[in-house]
Design a protein around this motif. Structure first.
Motif, PDB file in Angstrom:
ATOM      1  N   TRP A   1      71.347 141.137 -17.862  1.00 49.81           N
ATOM      2  CA  TRP A   1      70.222 140.964 -16.936  1.00 49.81           C
ATOM      3  C   TRP A   1      69.081 141.927 -17.234  1.00 49.81           C
ATOM      4  O   TRP A   1      67.910 141.523 -17.262  1.00 49.81           O
TER       5      TRP A   1
ATOM      6  N   PHE B   1      67.070 135.647 -11.433  1.00 47.42           N
ATOM      7  CA  PHE B   1      67.996 136.359 -10.539  1.00 47.42           C
ATOM      8  C   PHE B   1      67.377 137.676 -10.102  1.00 47.42           C
ATOM      9  O   PHE B   1      66.888 138.448 -10.934  1.00 47.42           O
TER      10      PHE B   1
ATOM     11  N   THR C   1      68.840 140.350  -8.919  1.00 39.90           N
ATOM     12  CA  THR C   1      69.635 141.476  -9.400  1.00 39.90           C
ATOM     13  C   THR C   1      70.734 140.964 -10.316  1.00 39.90           C
ATOM     14  O   THR C   1      71.026 139.752 -10.360  1.00 39.90           O
TER      15      THR C   1
ATOM     16  N   ASP D   1      73.824 141.464  -9.809  1.00 41.46           N
ATOM     17  CA  ASP D   1      74.892 140.973  -8.934  1.00 41.46           C
ATOM     18  C   ASP D   1      74.682 139.517  -8.538  1.00 41.46           C
ATOM     19  O   ASP D   1      75.642 138.794  -8.259  1.00 41.46           O
ATOM     20  N   ASP D   2      73.409 139.064  -8.508  1.00 38.30           N
ATOM     21  CA  ASP D   2      73.144 137.664  -8.165  1.00 38.30           C
ATOM     22  C   ASP D   2      73.714 136.714  -9.214  1.00 38.30           C
ATOM     23  O   ASP D   2      74.113 135.591  -8.899  1.00 38.30           O
TER      24      ASP D   2
ATOM     25  N   ARG E   1      77.276 136.326  -8.393  1.00 43.88           N
ATOM     26  CA  ARG E   1      77.438 135.535  -7.168  1.00 43.88           C
ATOM     27  C   ARG E   1      77.317 134.042  -7.459  1.00 43.88           C
ATOM     28  O   ARG E   1      78.125 133.237  -6.983  1.00 43.88           O
ATOM     29  N   VAL E   2      76.304 133.654  -8.243  1.00 44.76           N
ATOM     30  CA  VAL E   2      76.112 132.237  -8.574  1.00 44.76           C
ATOM     31  C   VAL E   2      77.284 131.726  -9.408  1.00 44.76           C
ATOM     32  O   VAL E   2      77.784 130.615  -9.186  1.00 44.76           O
TER      33      VAL E   2
ATOM     34  N   ASP F   1      65.231 128.545  -6.785  1.00 49.72           N
ATOM     35  CA  ASP F   1      66.115 128.420  -5.632  1.00 49.72           C
ATOM     36  C   ASP F   1      67.243 127.428  -5.928  1.00 49.72           C
ATOM     37  O   ASP F   1      67.183 126.661  -6.896  1.00 49.72           O
TER      38      ASP F   1
ATOM     39  N   ASP G   1      82.163 136.059   1.228  1.00 55.55           N
ATOM     40  CA  ASP G   1      80.713 136.026   1.472  1.00 55.55           C
ATOM     41  C   ASP G   1      80.345 134.881   2.397  1.00 55.55           C
ATOM     42  O   ASP G   1      79.548 135.037   3.301  1.00 55.55           O
TER      43      ASP G   1
END
Length: 342
Positions: free
Chosen positions: A75, A85, A87, A89-90, A93-94, A149, A336
């Motif tokens: 990243w 993204f 961050t 971490d995103d 998450r995805v 998005d 989450d």
């Protein structure tokens, strides 16, 4: 040379490959429209249109860049990932939210990586930000901000080549769905016309009964001028209704109508599916930067897919390579989700 080779102008080896692709595409089409099998010579009649579609969508898919590593570790050094993204971490998450990716890794337990399609809804909006305009610092400078998005990872395979092949066949399926949606619209229109015909006929009978019974004993005209006008108008409406029904054809012709709709859509795939490239220069806040600006920014090349969905949708798509080690534990995504629900 086989008939497939003759149609596409390939050698015997290439013809066999093309023939396999056409047969695979036909199999997917008849899964969506099984009644088409009942049409006379349906395979021969669809082959030319399917071949044209395969050439077109394969060109679109082959033009997409090679997969990029979608990993949290990449990243910081990848402007494209930083734009998509917020961050590192995103990214995790995805990846963790993709049930399809988890299922694929579960079924391919020796695979360390998977190639996948990352798609997102590309959004542009006008915003007011602090900045310099005409040498003066202002708090309401209009800028264009971009965002990505609704990020999804739903299609994956072991190699880039296998993934592209699957995408080609899925695009053929999407076109078949578009053809069948046209048939469904015709069926709905036919039902509406039948209901309209029944109402018009009932209205005509009601007007006709005005001259029935003892009212005819008086010797006067049984229908008023207004009633005669109404009947004339109803006769025209019924004639128009019957003409519209005749244009749609009967239910007995449904198989030929399905085949015709499929051939029409498959013969012109560019009218329904296209991918456009767009290059933007954005800063770290995802604000669009002019080429003449000295502001620190990076160039992004986006591939925007326009697909025949309801409602029509344009999504940024790219191929990514995902490591099994970057897939979060299964409970993470559920935890989450539970926190958001509560």
């Amino acid at each position: 040379m086989s008939i497939i080779g003759w149609l596409f102008g390939h050698s015997n080896d290439d013809a066999r490959a093309s023939g396999d692709d056409v047969r695979a595409a036909l199999e997917r089409i008849v899964r969506i429209a099984p009644h088409v099998r009942l049409a006379n010579r349906y395979e021969a009649r669809l082959t030319t249109a399917v071949g044209a579609t395969l050439r077109y969508v394969r060109g679109l898919v082959d033009a997409l860049p090679m997969p990029r590593d979608a990993t949290p570790a990449a990243w910081a050094d990848d402007p494209h990932l930083r734009a998509m993204f917020a961050t590192a971490d995103d990214i995790a998450r995805v990846i963790g939210q993709s049930n399809e990716l988890r299922r694929w890794f579960d079924e391919h337990y020796v695979a360390d990586h998977a190639c996948a399609v990352l798609s997102s809804r590309f959004v542009e909006r006008r915003v007011l930000t602090a900045g310099e305009e005409d040498g003066v610092m202002r708090a309401d400078v209009p800028r264009v901000a971009v965002s990505f998005d609704d990020k999804r990872i739903r299609i994956c395979d072991e190699t880039d080549a296998a993934l592209r092949h699957d995408i080609v066949l899925r695009l053929v399926e999407q076109l078949a769905l578009e053809g069948m949606s046209r048939v469904a619209a015709q069926d709905a229109r036919r039902e509406a016309l039948h209901e309209e015909h029944a109402l018009l006929s009932a209205r005509m009978q009601m007007l006709g009964r005005r001259g029935a019974g003892v009212s005819g004993l008086s010797g006067a005209s049984s229908l008023s001028a207004d009633a005669s006008t109404d009947i004339a108008r109803l006769e025209r409406d019924i004639a128009d209704n019957e003409a519209a029904l005749a244009a749609l054809g009967s239910r007995a012709e449904a198989v030929e109508q399905q085949l015709g709709a499929l051939m029409e859509v498959l013969a012109d795939p560019a009218a329904h599916i296209r991918v456009t490239q767009r290059t933007l220069r954005v800063n770290q806040m995802n604000l669009v930067v002019d080429d003449a600006s000295n502001e620190r920014a990076a160039d992004l090349t986006l591939n925007l897919a326009h697909l025949p969905m309801q409602p029509p949708e344009t999504r940024a798509v790219e191929f990514v390579r995902i490591a099994r080690g970057d897939l979060p534990p299964a409970g993470t995504a559920l935890d989450d989700a539970a926190r958001w629900v509560l």
